[in-house]
Design an enzyme around this catalytic site. Structure first.
Site, short mmCIF file in Angstrom:
data_model
loop_
_atom_site.label_atom_id
_atom_site.label_comp_id
_atom_site.label_asym_id
_atom_site.label_seq_id
_atom_site.Cartn_x
_atom_site.Cartn_y
_atom_site.Cartn_z
N GLU A 1 0.84 -1.19 0.00
CA GLU A 1 0.00 0.00 0.00
C GLU A 1 0.88 1.24 0.00
O GLU A 1 2.00 1.22 0.51
CB GLU A 1 -0.83 0.04 1.28
CG GLU A 1 -1.62 -1.20 1.50
CD GLU A 1 -2.16 -1.27 2.92
OE1 GLU A 1 -2.64 -2.33 3.28
OE2 GLU A 1 -2.07 -0.27 3.64
N CYS B 1 3.34 8.48 1.57
CA CYS B 1 3.88 7.47 2.46
C CYS B 1 4.11 6.20 1.64
O CYS B 1 3.18 5.71 1.00
CB CYS B 1 2.86 7.23 3.58
SG CYS B 1 3.32 5.91 4.69
N CYS C 1 6.30 -7.44 7.09
CA CYS C 1 7.34 -6.88 7.95
C CYS C 1 7.76 -7.95 8.96
O CYS C 1 6.93 -8.74 9.43
CB CYS C 1 6.80 -5.66 8.70
SG CYS C 1 8.04 -4.84 9.72
N CYS D 1 5.62 -5.87 15.48
CA CYS D 1 5.06 -5.00 16.51
C CYS D 1 3.62 -5.45 16.80
O CYS D 1 2.84 -5.72 15.88
CB CYS D 1 5.11 -3.54 16.08
SG CYS D 1 6.81 -2.96 15.86
N CYS E 1 0.47 -3.68 15.13
CA CYS E 1 0.59 -3.24 13.73
C CYS E 1 0.08 -4.32 12.78
O CYS E 1 0.37 -5.51 12.96
CB CYS E 1 2.05 -2.91 13.42
SG CYS E 1 2.36 -2.48 11.70
N GLY F 1 6.65 -2.40 6.21
CA GLY F 1 8.04 -2.84 6.19
C GLY F 1 8.96 -2.02 7.05
O GLY F 1 8.60 -0.94 7.53
N GLU F 2 10.16 -2.53 7.26
CA GLU F 2 11.18 -1.83 8.04
C GLU F 2 12.24 -1.32 7.06
O GLU F 2 13.03 -2.10 6.53
CB GLU F 2 11.79 -2.80 9.08
CG GLU F 2 13.04 -2.29 9.77
CD GLU F 2 12.91 -0.88 10.34
OE1 GLU F 2 11.88 -0.54 10.94
OE2 GLU F 2 13.87 -0.10 10.16
N SER G 1 11.34 6.30 8.74
CA SER G 1 10.86 5.85 10.04
C SER G 1 11.35 4.43 10.31
O SER G 1 11.18 3.54 9.49
CB SER G 1 9.33 5.89 10.06
OG SER G 1 8.84 5.36 11.27
N SER H 1 10.69 4.74 16.14
CA SER H 1 9.44 4.32 16.78
C SER H 1 9.73 3.76 18.16
O SER H 1 10.26 2.66 18.29
CB SER H 1 8.77 3.24 15.92
OG SER H 1 8.42 3.79 14.66
N LEU H 2 9.37 4.50 19.19
CA LEU H 2 9.69 4.07 20.56
C LEU H 2 8.55 3.26 21.18
O LEU H 2 8.74 2.15 21.64
CB LEU H 2 9.94 5.29 21.46
CG LEU H 2 11.32 5.90 21.49
CD1 LEU H 2 11.37 6.96 22.59
CD2 LEU H 2 12.38 4.84 21.76
N HIS H 3 7.41 3.92 21.31
CA HIS H 3 6.16 3.29 21.79
C HIS H 3 6.14 2.88 23.26
O HIS H 3 5.11 2.45 23.76
CB HIS H 3 5.78 2.07 20.94
CG HIS H 3 5.77 2.34 19.47
ND1 HIS H 3 5.37 3.54 18.92
CD2 HIS H 3 6.14 1.56 18.41
CE1 HIS H 3 5.47 3.48 17.61
NE2 HIS H 3 5.94 2.31 17.27
N ASN I 1 -4.53 3.50 15.58
CA ASN I 1 -5.49 3.29 14.51
C ASN I 1 -5.99 1.86 14.62
O ASN I 1 -5.21 0.93 14.48
CB ASN I 1 -4.73 3.43 13.18
CG ASN I 1 -5.33 4.49 12.31
OD1 ASN I 1 -6.53 4.52 12.10
ND2 ASN I 1 -4.47 5.34 11.80
N CYS J 1 -0.90 1.54 7.68
CA CYS J 1 -0.06 0.37 7.77
C CYS J 1 -0.68 -1.00 7.55
O CYS J 1 -1.03 -1.70 8.50
CB CYS J 1 0.59 0.34 9.14
SG CYS J 1 1.33 1.87 9.55
N1 SAH Z 1 8.93 -0.09 10.41
C1 SAH Z 1 9.00 1.32 10.53
C2 SAH Z 1 8.10 2.09 9.60
C3 SAH Z 1 6.70 1.62 9.33
S1 SAH Z 1 5.42 1.91 10.50
C4 SAH Z 1 8.75 1.74 11.97
O1 SAH Z 1 8.54 0.87 12.81
O2 SAH Z 1 8.85 2.92 12.26
C5 SAH Z 1 5.25 3.64 10.71
C6 SAH Z 1 4.73 3.99 12.09
O3 SAH Z 1 3.34 3.62 12.25
C7 SAH Z 1 5.49 3.31 13.20
O4 SAH Z 1 5.75 4.20 14.25
C8 SAH Z 1 4.50 2.24 13.62
O5 SAH Z 1 4.75 1.76 14.90
C9 SAH Z 1 3.18 2.97 13.49
N2 SAH Z 1 2.00 2.09 13.48
C10 SAH Z 1 1.91 0.80 13.12
N3 SAH Z 1 0.66 0.32 13.28
C11 SAH Z 1 -0.07 1.34 13.77
C12 SAH Z 1 -1.45 1.48 14.15
N4 SAH Z 1 -2.29 0.48 14.05
N5 SAH Z 1 -1.86 2.68 14.63
C13 SAH Z 1 -0.99 3.71 14.71
N6 SAH Z 1 0.30 3.65 14.35
C14 SAH Z 1 0.77 2.48 13.89
#
Ligand code: SAH
Length: 343
Positions: A90, A103, A110, A114, A117, A159-160, A191, A214-216, A290, A333
């Protein structure tokens, strides 16, 4: 059929010289693709007809098929692109004032896994080639009227990106160079989930781009749960690599933080995060979760989002809560691919 702009598989300039063509033909072709938005080699009217036909015989401009196109009320458009091997990714166009951001994806699926995701639910299937990444840019550019230009790129799709640097860097070179899309490197963001060794590799190879990590989570226990790769990398090493990138690039870092109700959005998380990031020149990009069908996470209420933000701002951090765009078209994503292909 090979993509005409796929440096991994062939060198267009070499092909041209092998076919007895002068060097400026390469520049002409690139101009047609990036600036004049040609859809077909036959549109390239300042190339000799036999050359256009040879190009058409050996290469294609479009190696994908648009399997789905959706548009949200806020102007966000999303494409689901199918490759010849049946796999798909996508990519998204976002309209925001004068901004026209895209984007793009870098892998099918991936491997990072996570927990919240959609992209990683089926693991990684393969890397995209540079041509396949550039093609997403060209496809999205085609959605704009001729008097509008792409202004920003975020490498935040499926993807990463740092796991596929060999394709990502040539693609971004096309995005940023004068004879490519001409988008300033300051407006291009990569990212990453935060792979320390790969961040160092990026710093060494090309540190002009903006980096978002991406910390989270503000500690290893929680991050191990949400971002499983953290069990191998760890927060300390990830942050140290991000700091080194900042020293090399001089560009303010962004940290991303997906806000998950009741999981990482509590005041204690905000305080811990503020302490963790203190002293850094950084922007914290908070992304309210999301919803992903089948996953149990919830989006925090606006009040919870505000509370989280205020604690961090009071601690002196720059915080942005990313506005949700394109909700109804599953613009986050990997969600569209899942609903279309059931993966
Ligand atoms: N792999 C990379 C880039 C792709 S994801 C990364 O991890 O940064 C881009 C961003 O969207 C990341 O911060 C990811 O954690 C976030 N993301 C993934 N799924 C999501 C969701 N369901 N809601 C909000 N953000 C999300």
């Amino acid at each position: 059929m090979k993509h005409v702009l796929d440096p991994e598989n062939h060198d267009l300039d070499k092909w041209l010289s092998d076919h007895g063509q002068p060097a400026f033909r390469g520049r002409q072709i690139r101009k047609w693709l990036f600036e004049k938005r040609a859809r077909d080699f036959h549109d390239m009217t300042d190339l000799p007809l036999p050359l256009r036909e040879q190009l058409k015989g050996d290469f294609s401009i479009w190696t994908t098929r648009i399997a789905d196109r959706s548009q949200a009320g806020d102007g966000t458009e999303k494409l689901l692109l199918d490759f010849v091997d049946g796999r798909s990714v996508e990519c998204v166009l976002l309209r925001d004032g004068q901004r026209r951001s895209i984007c793009v994806s870098t892998q099918v699926g991936c491997a990072m896994g996570c927990d919240f995701c959609a992209s990683g639910l089926g693991g990684v299937e393969r890397n995209l080639t540079a041509g396949e990444i550039v093609e997403q840019m060209l496809r999205l550019q085609q959605l704009l009227p001729n008097d509008e230009r792409l202004s920003h790129i975020v490498v935040m799709g499926m993807g990463e990106p740092l796991a596929n640097l060999d394709a990502v860097l040539p693609a971004l070179q096309d995005a940023s160079s004068k004879d490519g899309l001409g988008i300033s490197v300051r407006r291009i963001t990569i990212s990453t989930v935060g792979l320390p060794a790969a961040i160092d590799r990026l710093a060494k190879r090309d540190s002009r781009y903006h980096l978002a990590v991406s910390l989270h989570a503000p500690n290893d226990t929680l991050r191990n749960r949400l971002v499983p790769i953290n069990k191998k990398t760890g927060l300390t090493k990830t942050l140290a690599a991000a700091d080194r990138y900042f020293e090399t690039s001089g560009r303010r870092l962004t940290f991303e933080y997906v806000l998950l109700a009741g999981v990482n959005d509590q005041p204690e998380h905000a305080h811990e995060l503020a302490a963790l990031l203190r002293g850094r020149t950084a922007l914290l990009n908070v992304i309210p979760y999301n919803r992903v069908t089948g996953l149990r996470y919830q989006t925090p209420t606006p009040a919870a989002q505000r509370r989280f933000r205020e604690i961090l701002e009071q601690a002196g951090l720059a915080v942005k809560i990313r506005q949700r765009k394109g909700d109804r078209i599953s613009a986050a994503c990997g969600q569209l691919r899942r609903s279309a292909h059931g993966v």
